[in-house]
Design a protein around this motif. Structure first.
Motif, short mmCIF file in Angstrom:
data_model
loop_
_atom_site.label_atom_id
_atom_site.label_comp_id
_atom_site.label_asym_id
_atom_site.label_seq_id
_atom_site.Cartn_x
_atom_site.Cartn_y
_atom_site.Cartn_z
N ILE A 178 0.17 -0.79 -0.12
CA ILE A 178 -0.25 -0.26 0.11
C ILE A 178 1.05 1.10 0.14
N LEU A 179 0.63 1.61 -0.89
CA LEU A 179 1.92 3.00 -1.28
C LEU A 179 0.80 4.51 -0.79
N HIS A 180 2.08 4.47 0.22
CA HIS A 180 2.10 6.47 1.01
C HIS A 180 3.36 6.91 0.50
N GLY A 181 3.34 8.14 0.81
CA GLY A 181 4.15 9.84 1.06
C GLY A 181 4.48 9.70 -0.50
N GLY A 182 4.18 11.11 -0.55
CA GLY A 182 4.35 12.34 -2.11
C GLY A 182 5.74 11.91 -2.48
N SER A 183 6.95 11.52 -2.31
CA SER A 183 8.06 11.29 -2.77
C SER A 183 8.35 9.50 -2.78
N LEU A 184 7.54 8.89 -3.06
CA LEU A 184 7.53 7.82 -3.22
C LEU A 184 8.44 8.02 -4.89
N PRO A 185 7.09 7.97 -5.52
CA PRO A 185 8.23 7.78 -7.23
C PRO A 185 9.21 8.13 -7.06
N ASN A 186 10.18 9.17 -6.74
CA ASN A 186 11.27 9.28 -5.98
C ASN A 186 12.13 7.89 -5.85
N ARG A 187 12.04 7.21 -4.61
CA ARG A 187 12.34 6.00 -4.97
C ARG A 187 12.49 5.04 -5.83
N ASN A 215 -2.08 23.56 4.60
CA ASN A 215 -1.35 22.53 4.36
C ASN A 215 -0.12 23.30 3.47
N THR A 216 1.08 23.23 4.62
CA THR A 216 2.16 23.82 3.84
C THR A 216 3.44 22.77 3.47
N THR A 217 3.22 21.34 3.55
CA THR A 217 4.14 20.43 3.25
C THR A 217 4.69 20.87 1.92
N ASN A 218 6.22 19.74 1.85
CA ASN A 218 6.14 20.30 1.05
C ASN A 218 6.96 18.89 0.24
N PHE A 219 6.30 18.27 0.52
CA PHE A 219 5.90 16.95 -0.26
C PHE A 219 4.18 16.33 0.40
N ASP A 220 3.75 15.31 -1.21
CA ASP A 220 2.69 15.03 -0.37
C ASP A 220 1.67 14.13 -1.42
N ASN A 221 0.86 13.37 -0.85
CA ASN A 221 0.20 12.08 -1.76
C ASN A 221 -0.85 12.47 -1.69
#
Length: 337
Positions: free
Chosen positions: A96-105, A245-251
């Motif tokens: 189950i895929l979480h996190g906006g930076s997972l594509p970078n992984r 919502n001030t996030t730098n990365f998100d999903n």
């Protein structure tokens, strides 16, 4: 009755921690009739991994599927070791895929990523953003099942805008950029605009103290509430009229979905999967990451047009009703047949 092993970080059992996917989704699946064995709530990193490995082995004969919460940081390696252990045990596993930076992984660790995701029974993306990123890199065994809420717990309220009352709800971590919320309040104050800010959430990586020091340095008063239960912050939200919502990365952040369900107009950075959730000026507002002045301009504009803003908030509520568990659970039931 189907039996599931759910592997993730049960941080919800730790004092001061937010409930995670394994706490929330695991509970909902159990209430929907699934037999579930979860791991792990162990604090020590090595013992946690061993607990995950042991749980898979112990229930290998009963389990129909293994669900694995998969993130881009440290938990990525838990997902790797558990998924490969599932292959040895011949268990069907579902990341189950979480996190906006997972594509970078996927790009930075291609060999391990392929070992996890190419051999999965199926991969679950919580947003079209994650789904499209995975498919663009050749991972086609992916299904989109969004994060869910129980919509009955979120009463819609139309807001008034006599003054600006900002609400921020997240863990205090650098990736969520809590300092930007302080900067936004400072700019509003410098413009002699009446405004207040309440920040809710536990400390994630030491950023809470840094954020408090930043507010003190800028000379602005902020109401820090620490960790609240979901019921507590929902009750608190009635006193506020804008969610930032001030996030730098998100999903596909659940806190933003919840804010939209409550009727709070949402102003968010346009990063990761946020543009797949928020359509600018239609069901919320998007601004460039790190731009406090753009946040402020957007906030001023929406308070100057209360009728339009409340209509946008209503569109937000209508949109997130599709994330109600009573709808989302049908996707899980279909998948887990």
């Amino acid at each position: 009755m189907k039996t599931l092993i759910y592997i993730g970080n049960k941080s919800g059992v730790k004092e001061g921690a937010n409930l995670t996917s394994i706490d929330i989704l695991g509970k909902l699946l159990k209430e929907s009739g699934y037999n579930i064995y979860c791991a792990s709530s162990k604090k020590n990193l090595v013992i946690r991994l061993l607990d995950m490995i042991w749980t898979c082995f112990r229930y290998r004969k009963q389990a129909d599927y293994v669900l694995i919460d998969t993130y881009s940081t440290l938990n990525f390696y838990y997902a790797y070791f558990v998924s490969q252990w599932c292959r040895v045990l011949k268990l069907k596993y579902i990341p189950i895929l979480h996190g906006g930076s997972l594509p970078n992984r996927l790009k930075n660790t291609p060999r391990l990523s392929k070992a996890i995701f190419n051999n999965a029974y199926v991969n679950i993306a919580p947003s079209a953003y994650t789904e499209s990123n995975f498919k663009s890199l050749g991972y086609n065994n992916i299904v989109c099942i969004p994060n869910s809420i129980e919509i009955k717990n979120y009463l819609f309220k139309e807001r008034t805008f006599d003054s600006i009352k900002l609400l921020w709800v997240r863990s205090f971590s650098k990736i969520y950029n809590p300092l930007l919320a302080i900067d936004v309040l400072k700019v509003l104050k410098d413009k002699n605009i009446e405004a207040e800010l309440c920040m809710v959430g536990p400390d994630g990586d030491g950023s809470l103290l840094e954020t408090k020091k930043h507010a003190e340095k800028l000379g602005v008063k902020v109401d820090f509430r620490g960790k609240l239960t979901k019921q507590e912050w929902i009750k608190l939200s009635k006193n506020f009229n804008i969610f930032i919502n001030t996030t730098n990365f998100d999903n596909m952040p659940v806190s933003v979905i919840e804010a939209m369900a409550l009727g709070l107009p949402v102003v968010s950075t346009n990063v990761g999967g946020l543009s797949f959730l928020i359509q600018h000026n239609k069901n919320g507002f998007l601004v460039e990451s790190g731009a406090s002045n753009l946040f402020v301009d957007t906030i001023i504009n929406l308070t100057n047009s209360p009728e339009k803003t409340n209509q946008i908030a209503k569109e937000g509520r209508d949109y997130v009703e599709q994330f109600d568990w009573e709808i989302v659970k049908n996707h899980w039931i279909k998948l887990l047949k």
